[in-house]
Motif scaffolding. Sequence first.
Motif, PDB file in Angstrom:
ATOM      1  N   ASP A  28       0.828  -1.207   0.000  1.00 31.27           N
ATOM      2  CA  ASP A  28       0.000   0.000   0.000  1.00 31.27           C
ATOM      3  C   ASP A  28       0.865   1.260   0.000  1.00 31.27           C
ATOM      4  OD1 ASP A  28      -2.140  -1.729   0.069  1.00 31.27           O
ATOM      5  OD2 ASP A  28      -2.829  -1.139   2.066  1.00 31.27           O
ATOM      6  N   GLU A  29       1.923   1.259   0.798  1.00 35.91           N
ATOM      7  CA  GLU A  29       2.819   2.420   0.850  1.00 35.91           C
ATOM      8  C   GLU A  29       3.524   2.641  -0.488  1.00 35.91           C
ATOM      9  OE1 GLU A  29       5.454   1.700   4.149  1.00 35.91           O
ATOM     10  OE2 GLU A  29       3.823   1.861   5.619  1.00 35.91           O
ATOM     11  N   MET A  30       3.936   1.551  -1.135  1.00 30.32           N
ATOM     12  CA  MET A  30       4.650   1.659  -2.420  1.00 30.32           C
ATOM     13  C   MET A  30       3.740   2.147  -3.543  1.00 30.32           C
ATOM     14  SD  MET A  30       7.135  -1.772  -2.425  1.00 30.32           S
ATOM     15  CE  MET A  30       6.024  -2.539  -3.533  1.00 30.32           C
ATOM     16  N   THR A  31       2.469   1.751  -3.509  1.00 30.05           N
ATOM     17  CA  THR A  31       1.582   2.011  -4.643  1.00 30.05           C
ATOM     18  C   THR A  31       0.519   3.075  -4.382  1.00 30.05           C
ATOM     19  OG1 THR A  31       0.023   0.299  -3.945  1.00 30.05           O
ATOM     20  CG2 THR A  31       1.825  -0.378  -5.441  1.00 30.05           C
ATOM     21  N   GLY A  32       0.308   3.431  -3.123  1.00 31.53           N
ATOM     22  CA  GLY A  32      -0.773   4.352  -2.800  1.00 31.53           C
ATOM     23  C   GLY A  32      -2.126   3.659  -2.710  1.00 31.53           C
ATOM     24  N   TYR A  33      -2.124   2.343  -2.801  1.00 30.95           N
ATOM     25  CA  TYR A  33      -3.351   1.551  -2.708  1.00 30.95           C
ATOM     26  C   TYR A  33      -3.770   1.445  -1.247  1.00 30.95           C
ATOM     27  CZ  TYR A  33      -6.641  -2.172  -3.884  1.00 30.95           C
ATOM     28  OH  TYR A  33      -7.777  -2.921  -4.062  1.00 30.95           O
ATOM     29  N   HIS A  34      -5.004   1.005  -1.007  1.00 26.39           N
ATOM     30  CA  HIS A  34      -5.481   0.758   0.357  1.00 26.39           C
ATOM     31  C   HIS A  34      -6.123  -0.627   0.413  1.00 26.39           C
ATOM     32  CE1 HIS A  34      -7.053   1.568   4.367  1.00 26.39           C
ATOM     33  NE2 HIS A  34      -8.144   0.959   3.959  1.00 26.39           N
ATOM     34  N   THR A  35      -5.383  -1.593   0.947  1.00 26.02           N
ATOM     35  CA  THR A  35      -5.927  -2.933   1.107  1.00 26.02           C
ATOM     36  C   THR A  35      -6.967  -2.894   2.206  1.00 26.02           C
ATOM     37  OG1 THR A  35      -3.819  -3.909   0.447  1.00 26.02           O
ATOM     38  CG2 THR A  35      -5.368  -5.337   1.628  1.00 26.02           C
ATOM     39  N   GLY A  36      -8.163  -3.370   1.907  1.00 29.47           N
ATOM     40  CA  GLY A  36      -9.246  -3.350   2.886  1.00 29.47           C
ATOM     41  C   GLY A  36      -9.550  -4.732   3.414  1.00 29.47           C
ATOM     42  N   SER A  37     -10.208  -5.527   2.609  1.00 27.67           N
ATOM     43  CA  SER A  37     -10.604  -6.871   3.024  1.00 27.67           C
ATOM     44  C   SER A  37      -9.850  -7.900   2.192  1.00 27.67           C
ATOM     45  CB  SER A  37     -12.107  -7.054   2.848  1.00 27.67           C
ATOM     46  OG  SER A  37     -12.457  -6.896   1.485  1.00 27.67           O
ATOM     47  N   MET A  38      -9.913  -9.153   2.646  1.00 31.20           N
ATOM     48  CA  MET A  38      -9.251 -10.245   1.927  1.00 31.20           C
ATOM     49  C   MET A  38     -10.108 -11.498   1.983  1.00 31.20           C
ATOM     50  SD  MET A  38      -5.269 -10.300   3.002  1.00 31.20           S
ATOM     51  CE  MET A  38      -4.180  -8.948   2.649  1.00 31.20           C
ATOM     52  N   LEU A  39     -10.059 -12.236   0.903  1.00 32.35           N
ATOM     53  CA  LEU A  39     -10.579 -13.588   0.856  1.00 32.35           C
ATOM     54  C   LEU A  39      -9.418 -14.440   0.362  1.00 32.35           C
ATOM     55  CD1 LEU A  39     -12.941 -15.564   1.119  1.00 32.35           C
ATOM     56  CD2 LEU A  39     -13.467 -15.103  -1.279  1.00 32.35           C
ATOM     57  N   VAL A  40      -8.892 -15.294   1.217  1.00 29.86           N
ATOM     58  CA  VAL A  40      -7.681 -16.066   0.922  1.00 29.86           C
ATOM     59  C   VAL A  40      -8.092 -17.527   0.760  1.00 29.86           C
ATOM     60  CG1 VAL A  40      -5.342 -16.585   1.690  1.00 29.86           C
ATOM     61  CG2 VAL A  40      -6.400 -14.410   2.319  1.00 29.86           C
ATOM     62  N   VAL A  41      -7.827 -18.073  -0.438  1.00 28.41           N
ATOM     63  CA  VAL A  41      -8.330 -19.399  -0.783  1.00 28.41           C
ATOM     64  C   VAL A  41      -7.190 -20.291  -1.265  1.00 28.41           C
ATOM     65  CG1 VAL A  41      -9.972 -20.674  -2.226  1.00 28.41           C
ATOM     66  CG2 VAL A  41     -10.517 -18.329  -1.494  1.00 28.41           C
ATOM     67  N   PRO A  42      -6.982 -21.432  -0.586  1.00 27.14           N
ATOM     68  CA  PRO A  42      -5.962 -22.379  -1.052  1.00 27.14           C
ATOM     69  C   PRO A  42      -6.361 -22.981  -2.397  1.00 27.14           C
ATOM     70  CG  PRO A  42      -6.838 -23.045   1.099  1.00 27.14           C
ATOM     71  CD  PRO A  42      -7.651 -21.889   0.614  1.00 27.14           C
ATOM     72  N   MET A  43      -5.371 -23.292  -3.210  1.00 27.93           N
ATOM     73  CA  MET A  43      -5.601 -23.936  -4.508  1.00 27.93           C
ATOM     74  C   MET A  43      -5.017 -25.339  -4.462  1.00 27.93           C
ATOM     75  SD  MET A  43      -4.481 -20.799  -7.081  1.00 27.93           S
ATOM     76  CE  MET A  43      -3.308 -21.863  -7.800  1.00 27.93           C
ATOM     77  N   SER A  44      -5.730 -26.290  -5.043  1.00 29.13           N
ATOM     78  CA  SER A  44      -5.207 -27.657  -5.099  1.00 29.13           C
ATOM     79  C   SER A  44      -5.267 -28.167  -6.528  1.00 29.13           C
ATOM     80  CB  SER A  44      -5.992 -28.579  -4.161  1.00 29.13           C
ATOM     81  OG  SER A  44      -7.351 -28.596  -4.507  1.00 29.13           O
ATOM     82  N   ASN A  45      -4.441 -29.184  -6.801  1.00 29.70           N
ATOM     83  CA  ASN A  45      -4.445 -29.797  -8.124  1.00 29.70           C
ATOM     84  C   ASN A  45      -5.477 -30.921  -8.164  1.00 29.70           C
ATOM     85  OD1 ASN A  45      -3.266 -31.987  -6.804  1.00 29.70           O
ATOM     86  ND2 ASN A  45      -1.213 -31.580  -7.594  1.00 29.70           N
ATOM     87  N   GLY A  46      -5.534 -31.634  -9.252  1.00 26.56           N
ATOM     88  CA  GLY A  46      -6.494 -32.718  -9.416  1.00 26.56           C
ATOM     89  C   GLY A  46      -6.315 -33.851  -8.438  1.00 26.56           C
ATOM     90  N   LYS A  47      -5.147 -33.949  -7.843  1.00 31.00           N
ATOM     91  CA  LYS A  47      -4.874 -35.010  -6.857  1.00 31.00           C
ATOM     92  C   LYS A  47      -5.207 -34.570  -5.434  1.00 31.00           C
ATOM     93  CE  LYS A  47      -0.982 -36.571  -9.630  1.00 31.00           C
ATOM     94  NZ  LYS A  47       0.475 -36.648  -9.674  1.00 31.00           N
ATOM     95  N   GLY A  48      -5.583 -33.304  -5.257  1.00 31.17           N
ATOM     96  CA  GLY A  48      -5.903 -32.781  -3.932  1.00 31.17           C
ATOM     97  C   GLY A  48      -4.701 -32.176  -3.215  1.00 31.17           C
ATOM     98  N   ASP A  49      -3.549 -32.116  -3.872  1.00 29.86           N
ATOM     99  CA  ASP A  49      -2.356 -31.517  -3.267  1.00 29.86           C
ATOM    100  C   ASP A  49      -2.478 -29.991  -3.344  1.00 29.86           C
ATOM    101  OD1 ASP A  49      -1.193 -34.092  -2.998  1.00 29.86           O
ATOM    102  OD2 ASP A  49      -0.456 -33.969  -5.067  1.00 29.86           O
ATOM    103  N   ILE A  50      -2.159 -29.302  -2.240  1.00 22.41           N
ATOM    104  CA  ILE A  50      -2.164 -27.843  -2.238  1.00 22.41           C
ATOM    105  C   ILE A  50      -0.996 -27.361  -3.080  1.00 22.41           C
ATOM    106  CG2 ILE A  50      -2.002 -25.753  -0.819  1.00 22.41           C
ATOM    107  CD1 ILE A  50      -4.570 -27.343  -0.383  1.00 22.41           C
ATOM    108  N   ILE A  51      -1.277 -26.499  -4.040  1.00 21.18           N
ATOM    109  CA  ILE A  51      -0.247 -25.996  -4.945  1.00 21.18           C
ATOM    110  C   ILE A  51      -0.026 -24.501  -4.836  1.00 21.18           C
ATOM    111  CG2 ILE A  51      -0.518 -27.882  -6.597  1.00 21.18           C
ATOM    112  CD1 ILE A  51      -2.145 -25.864  -8.339  1.00 21.18           C
ATOM    113  N   GLY A  52      -0.920 -23.818  -4.123  1.00 21.96           N
ATOM    114  CA  GLY A  52      -0.805 -22.376  -4.011  1.00 21.96           C
ATOM    115  C   GLY A  52      -1.998 -21.777  -3.320  1.00 21.96           C
ATOM    116  N   VAL A  53      -2.142 -20.485  -3.476  1.00 18.48           N
ATOM    117  CA  VAL A  53      -3.229 -19.748  -2.815  1.00 18.48           C
ATOM    118  C   VAL A  53      -3.514 -18.484  -3.607  1.00 18.48           C
ATOM    119  CG1 VAL A  53      -1.659 -18.508  -1.253  1.00 18.48           C
ATOM    120  CG2 VAL A  53      -4.014 -18.919  -0.541  1.00 18.48           C
ATOM    121  N   THR A  54      -4.802 -18.059  -3.608  1.00 20.61           N
ATOM    122  CA  THR A  54      -5.164 -16.753  -4.180  1.00 20.61           C
ATOM    123  C   THR A  54      -5.595 -15.859  -3.045  1.00 20.61           C
ATOM    124  OG1 THR A  54      -7.475 -17.379  -4.558  1.00 20.61           O
ATOM    125  CG2 THR A  54      -5.945 -17.695  -6.390  1.00 20.61           C
TER     126      THR A  54
END
Length: 151
Positions: A125-151
Amino acid sequence: MNNTKTTRSTAKLRLEQFLQICLGLTSERDREQLLSDILDKAMFLNNCDAGTLYLLEDDGLHFSRMVTKSIGLRQGGHADPISFPPVPLEPQYVASYAVMLNETVHIDNVREDPRFDFSGSKRYDEMTGYHTGSMLVVPMSNGKGDIIGVT
């Protein structure tokens, strides 16, 4: 009665949009384009102005894609790598927490939520002048059910 009808037609439209997105994602064979599409579609479905997609590697969550529509920022992919250090796999960071527990986390106000360290969001936020307010953080998994990342 009219409000119920409006709610149902809105829900039907969102479901149709979701199904179209799913069909599009299943047909994409280019991994880099697929990652961009996943973030873009998740942001669309949740009416988000900004989003980040991290990929899980041994030493942490690596920035893969970053989008902030209101300031015209789109970064990530092979042609435009993100140089931020990875987020450590430690539970004080909300993205790591979501991955470690395979749990979706919703935060109404990052400035008032004491559970997590939001220093990275605040620096952004300081670098860009943006204001982060809320978040929805969701894990991502592959077809086998392994966690591969997050959005």
